[in-house]
Design an enzyme around this catalytic site. Structure first.
Site, PDB file in Angstrom:
ATOM      1  N   SER A 134       0.830  -1.204   0.000  1.00 30.19           N
ATOM      2  CA  SER A 134       0.000   0.000   0.000  1.00 30.19           C
ATOM      3  C   SER A 134       0.860   1.247   0.000  1.00 30.19           C
ATOM      4  CB  SER A 134      -0.914   0.028   1.219  1.00 30.19           C
ATOM      5  OG  SER A 134      -1.645   1.237   1.220  1.00 30.19           O
ATOM      6  N   LYS A 184      -4.659  -6.693   3.185  1.00 32.54           N
ATOM      7  CA  LYS A 184      -4.617  -5.531   2.281  1.00 32.54           C
ATOM      8  C   LYS A 184      -6.039  -5.146   1.864  1.00 32.54           C
ATOM      9  CE  LYS A 184      -3.450  -2.268  -0.493  1.00 32.54           C
ATOM     10  NZ  LYS A 184      -3.445  -2.358  -1.931  1.00 32.54           N
ATOM     11  N   HIS A 208      -7.625  -3.358   4.688  1.00 35.23           N
ATOM     12  CA  HIS A 208      -7.008  -2.025   4.704  1.00 35.23           C
ATOM     13  C   HIS A 208      -7.740  -1.106   3.731  1.00 35.23           C
ATOM     14  CE1 HIS A 208      -4.444   0.900   2.648  1.00 35.23           C
ATOM     15  NE2 HIS A 208      -3.822   1.079   3.790  1.00 35.23           N
ATOM     16  N   ASN A 209      -7.974  -1.589   2.526  1.00 32.23           N
ATOM     17  CA  ASN A 209      -8.653  -0.750   1.534  1.00 32.23           C
ATOM     18  C   ASN A 209     -10.101  -0.463   1.932  1.00 32.23           C
ATOM     19  OD1 ASN A 209      -6.232  -1.229   0.196  1.00 32.23           O
ATOM     20  ND2 ASN A 209      -7.207  -1.252  -1.811  1.00 32.23           N
ATOM     21  N   GLU A 249     -10.011   2.162   4.401  1.00 35.17           N
ATOM     22  CA  GLU A 249      -9.717   3.405   3.677  1.00 35.17           C
ATOM     23  C   GLU A 249     -11.024   4.010   3.111  1.00 35.17           C
ATOM     24  OE1 GLU A 249      -6.462   2.893   0.782  1.00 35.17           O
ATOM     25  OE2 GLU A 249      -7.760   3.862  -0.687  1.00 35.17           O
TER      26      GLU A 249
HETATM   27  P1  NDP Z   1      -0.911  -1.953 -14.162  1.00 35.54           P
HETATM   28  O1  NDP Z   1      -1.900  -2.557 -13.238  1.00 35.54           O
HETATM   29  O2  NDP Z   1      -1.337  -0.865 -15.048  1.00 35.54           O
HETATM   30  O3  NDP Z   1      -0.275  -3.139 -15.036  1.00 35.54           O
HETATM   31  C1  NDP Z   1       0.629  -2.888 -16.077  1.00 35.54           C
HETATM   32  C2  NDP Z   1       1.721  -3.922 -16.076  1.00 35.54           C
HETATM   33  O4  NDP Z   1       1.155  -5.239 -16.244  1.00 35.54           O
HETATM   34  C3  NDP Z   1       2.674  -3.719 -17.216  1.00 35.54           C
HETATM   35  O5  NDP Z   1       3.971  -4.044 -16.773  1.00 35.54           O
HETATM   36  C4  NDP Z   1       2.175  -4.716 -18.241  1.00 35.54           C
HETATM   37  O6  NDP Z   1       3.150  -5.119 -19.172  1.00 35.54           O
HETATM   38  C5  NDP Z   1       1.804  -5.859 -17.358  1.00 35.54           C
HETATM   39  N1  NDP Z   1       0.892  -6.813 -17.992  1.00 35.54           N
HETATM   40  C6  NDP Z   1      -0.415  -6.634 -18.281  1.00 35.54           C
HETATM   41  N2  NDP Z   1      -0.925  -7.728 -18.849  1.00 35.54           N
HETATM   42  C7  NDP Z   1       0.075  -8.646 -18.907  1.00 35.54           C
HETATM   43  C8  NDP Z   1       0.173  -9.978 -19.368  1.00 35.54           C
HETATM   44  N3  NDP Z   1      -0.898 -10.617 -19.871  1.00 35.54           N
HETATM   45  N4  NDP Z   1       1.377 -10.592 -19.285  1.00 35.54           N
HETATM   46  C9  NDP Z   1       2.430  -9.965 -18.761  1.00 35.54           C
HETATM   47  N5  NDP Z   1       2.400  -8.711 -18.287  1.00 35.54           N
HETATM   48  C10 NDP Z   1       1.236  -8.060 -18.366  1.00 35.54           C
HETATM   49  O7  NDP Z   1       0.394  -1.485 -13.346  1.00 35.54           O
HETATM   50  P2  NDP Z   1       0.544  -0.742 -11.934  1.00 35.54           P
HETATM   51  O8  NDP Z   1       2.002  -0.536 -11.781  1.00 35.54           O
HETATM   52  O9  NDP Z   1      -0.378   0.402 -11.781  1.00 35.54           O
HETATM   53  O10 NDP Z   1       0.051  -1.836 -10.863  1.00 35.54           O
HETATM   54  C11 NDP Z   1       0.673  -3.091 -10.753  1.00 35.54           C
HETATM   55  C12 NDP Z   1      -0.044  -3.898  -9.698  1.00 35.54           C
HETATM   56  O11 NDP Z   1       0.055  -3.229  -8.456  1.00 35.54           O
HETATM   57  C13 NDP Z   1      -1.541  -4.081  -9.954  1.00 35.54           C
HETATM   58  O12 NDP Z   1      -1.918  -5.369  -9.537  1.00 35.54           O
HETATM   59  C14 NDP Z   1      -2.165  -3.038  -9.067  1.00 35.54           C
HETATM   60  O13 NDP Z   1      -3.481  -3.369  -8.694  1.00 35.54           O
HETATM   61  C15 NDP Z   1      -1.218  -3.056  -7.893  1.00 35.54           C
HETATM   62  N6  NDP Z   1      -1.175  -1.841  -7.083  1.00 35.54           N
HETATM   63  C16 NDP Z   1      -1.241  -0.625  -7.659  1.00 35.54           C
HETATM   64  C17 NDP Z   1      -1.210   0.521  -6.895  1.00 35.54           C
HETATM   65  C18 NDP Z   1      -1.243   1.841  -7.546  1.00 35.54           C
HETATM   66  O14 NDP Z   1      -1.317   2.850  -6.826  1.00 35.54           O
HETATM   67  N7  NDP Z   1      -1.191   1.920  -8.859  1.00 35.54           N
HETATM   68  C19 NDP Z   1      -1.106   0.462  -5.431  1.00 35.54           C
HETATM   69  C20 NDP Z   1      -0.950  -0.873  -4.935  1.00 35.54           C
HETATM   70  C21 NDP Z   1      -1.015  -1.964  -5.731  1.00 35.54           C
HETATM   71  P3  NDP Z   1       3.326  -4.313 -20.586  1.00 35.54           P
HETATM   72  O15 NDP Z   1       4.154  -3.115 -20.252  1.00 35.54           O
HETATM   73  O16 NDP Z   1       4.019  -5.275 -21.467  1.00 35.54           O
HETATM   74  O17 NDP Z   1       1.944  -3.950 -21.058  1.00 35.54           O
END
Ligand code: NDP
Length: 476
Positions: free
Chosen positions: A128, A182, A185-186, A189
């Site tokens: 988080s 987690k 937690h959400n 929130e």
């Molecule tokens: P995203 O959720 O937008 O995911 C994008 C990433 O996933 C890219 O690296 C993409 O690769 C990859 N991806 C998507 N589909 C596939 C696939 N089929 N095979 C392989 N790779 C794939 O990224 P975030 O950084 O925002 O979040 C990552 C995780 O963290 C998520 O689960 C999210 O819920 C969690 N999270 C996010 C928070 C936030 O504030 N954003 C906070 C806490 C947790 P490519 O570049 O090749 O498309």
């Protein structure tokens, strides 16, 4: 093979987590489905530490020291399964796969089972704090085996947020426990945000105060018991002025709240476990109501208020009442959330230490707050505390604000201001402390129409009254 930890999935979160590892002196293997993100990480942040970039998953895995520690940070759901499927055949017994995305805990239980059968450790971990937390120190909630935590834990504790030198990361419990915590937690929130929003609305409608003035009140509150990240950003947001119109920013934002679904998961699980998490549920439904556009249009057009304009006589006393009501409602929402953790922990044999959860939420995450220290202390006094509200500190704190809380909820009702989280929290408080509840009548009704039976207050056993016959009571 020389990397100590690897990150696959280099969008905002994975990229920042990888940089955080590197900044703490770890050699970090990095990989992303499309190589462009890996290249841009190296180009922009390569100088921050020791990165080992790989274009293929096989090279990425080969660049890791054993037992390998691979953090997956991709989109939750199908993409996570796709990455696991690609990764697993390349790993060897004892390696540790960490899913740091926002997985739903039943998925984590399923994945942990599958990987354990193949001799691998699977750690579903809550992270988080958003982008900023991932880079500078998040709150980290890892599940999985204790054995995996022995080698992984110190690294996670290293990169986590610290409060008074104490890391905001600790072992949570087996399989889905980390992602479960987690999720709660959400949910908390959601409740916290809704309560703050209701306090703002009450001040606005009660005092006729401007957003800016209310922002100042929140800034003032942030110096006391309510001190928290959410109160702090609320003060900031309320004082922000829209550059285009010169109006308060909050007044130009459409009043339809969105959600990504973790609040819904929390509420659904509360229903499954039969735990009354009314604060979280009201907060989730309040977002749903705000987004019920046709219903709101019809309601606005047809429904009278039969309420007068709110006349507050003593401004300072009213502000203090709202503050006390907010604090009390917040204690209820947290108390309910910790009940949910306790119930799930029992059901799944997770053995979660609730005091430790409050401790790792003190920093890094969205609900970080001074008040979490009080929760940790309460569970240190009694690890099996059945009701957080009944801890002497909270009984006092809420008791002191009780009259204010009642005045505010009554005032909101009389003046037609919706305060669902404030009022349902007070109803919970009165319900949980009641000597007797009208549930007795509900049981009687159930026995009347469905022969669902009832228990008696005066002797053991289960009974049914033959309602449609001569109304004799029989032992069921
Ligand atoms: P995203 O959720 O937008 O995911 C994008 C990433 O996933 C890219 O690296 C993409 O690769 C990859 N991806 C998507 N589909 C596939 C696939 N089929 N095979 C392989 N790779 C794939 O990224 P975030 O950084 O925002 O979040 C990552 C995780 O963290 C998520 O689960 C999210 O819920 C969690 N999270 C996010 C928070 C936030 O504030 N954003 C906070 C806490 C947790 P490519 O570049 O090749 O498309």
């Amino acid at each position: 093979a020389r990397a100590q930890i690897g990150v696959t999935g280099l969008a905002v979160m994975g990229r920042n987590l990888a940089r955080n590892f590197a900044r703490h002196g770890y050699t970090v293997a990095v990989h992303n489905r499309s190589y462009a993100k890996t290249e841009s990480l190296i180009a922009e942040a390569g100088h921050e530490g020791d990165f080992v970039p790989s274009e293929s998953m096989a090279d990425f895995v080969a660049s890791l020291e054993r037992p390998r520690k691979v953090v997956i940070m991709v989109k939750a759901g199908g993409p996570t399964d796709a990455v696991i499927d690609e990764l697993v055949p390349l790993l060897e017994e004892g390696d540790i796969v960490v899913d740091a995305g926002n997985a739903h805990f039943p998925d984590t239980i399923r994945r942990e089972n599958a990987l354990r059968a193949q001799g691998l450790h699977f750690v579903g971990t809550g992270v988080s704090g958003g982008e900023e937390g991932a880079l500078n120190g998040p709150s980290i909630m890892p599940g999985g085996t204790r054995e995996s935590y022995e080698s992984l834990g110190p690294i996670l504790e290293d990169i986590s947020a610290k409060v008074d030198g104490v890391p905001c990361a600790t072992y949570v419990g087996p399989d889905g426990a980390g992602h479960f915590v987690k999720m709660v937690h959400n949910g908390i929130e959601y409740a916290d945000m809704q309560l703050i929003a209701e306090a703002y609305d009450l001040l606005r409608q009660g005092l006729g105060a401007s957003a800016r003035e209310i922002g100042e009140i929140f800034a003032q509150w942030n110096t006391g018991d309510l001190e928290s990240f959410l109160i702090e950003i609320t003060a900031d947001v309320l004082q922000h002025v829209d550059a285009e119109t010169g109006r308060a920013f909050v007044d130009i934002v459409l009043d339809q709240a969105e959600q990504k679904g973790t609040g819904r998961w929390t509420v659904q699980n509360g229903l499954d476990l039969g735990v009354p998490i009314t604060g979280i549920a009201e907060a989730t439904f309040a977002r749903a109501l705000s987004g019920s556009v046709p219903q709101r249009e019809a309601g606005r057009a047809a429904l009278p208020a039969h309420a007068q304009a709110w006349e507050v006589k003593d401004r300072d006393a009213f502000i203090e009442d709202v503050r006390l009501a907010l604090y009390a409602s917040k204690v209820v929402a947290y108390s309910q959330g910790f009940d949910q953790i306790a119930a799930a922990s029992l059901e799944n044999s997770w053995d979660i230490d609730r005091g430790a959860m409050a401790r790792i939420w003190r920093g890094g995450c969205i609900i970080r707050a001074r008040f979490l220290n009080r929760i940790t202390e309460a569970y240190e006094r009694d690890a099996n505390l059945p009701l957080l509200l009944a801890d002497p500190y909270f009984t006092d704190a809420v008791g002191n604000g009780l009259a204010a809380w009642r005045r505010i909820v009554a005032g909101a009702a009389q003046n037609g201001v919706p305060a669902p989280a404030f009022s349902s929290s007070l109803a919970y408080y009165d319900g949980v402390r009641a000597e007797r509840l009208p549930a007795a009548l509900v049981q009687a009704q159930r026995d009347f129409f469905g022969a669902h039976t009832y228990k008696r207050v005066d002797r053991d056993g289960t009974f049914h009254t033959q309602w449609s016959g001569d109304r004799t009571e029989v032992e069921a």
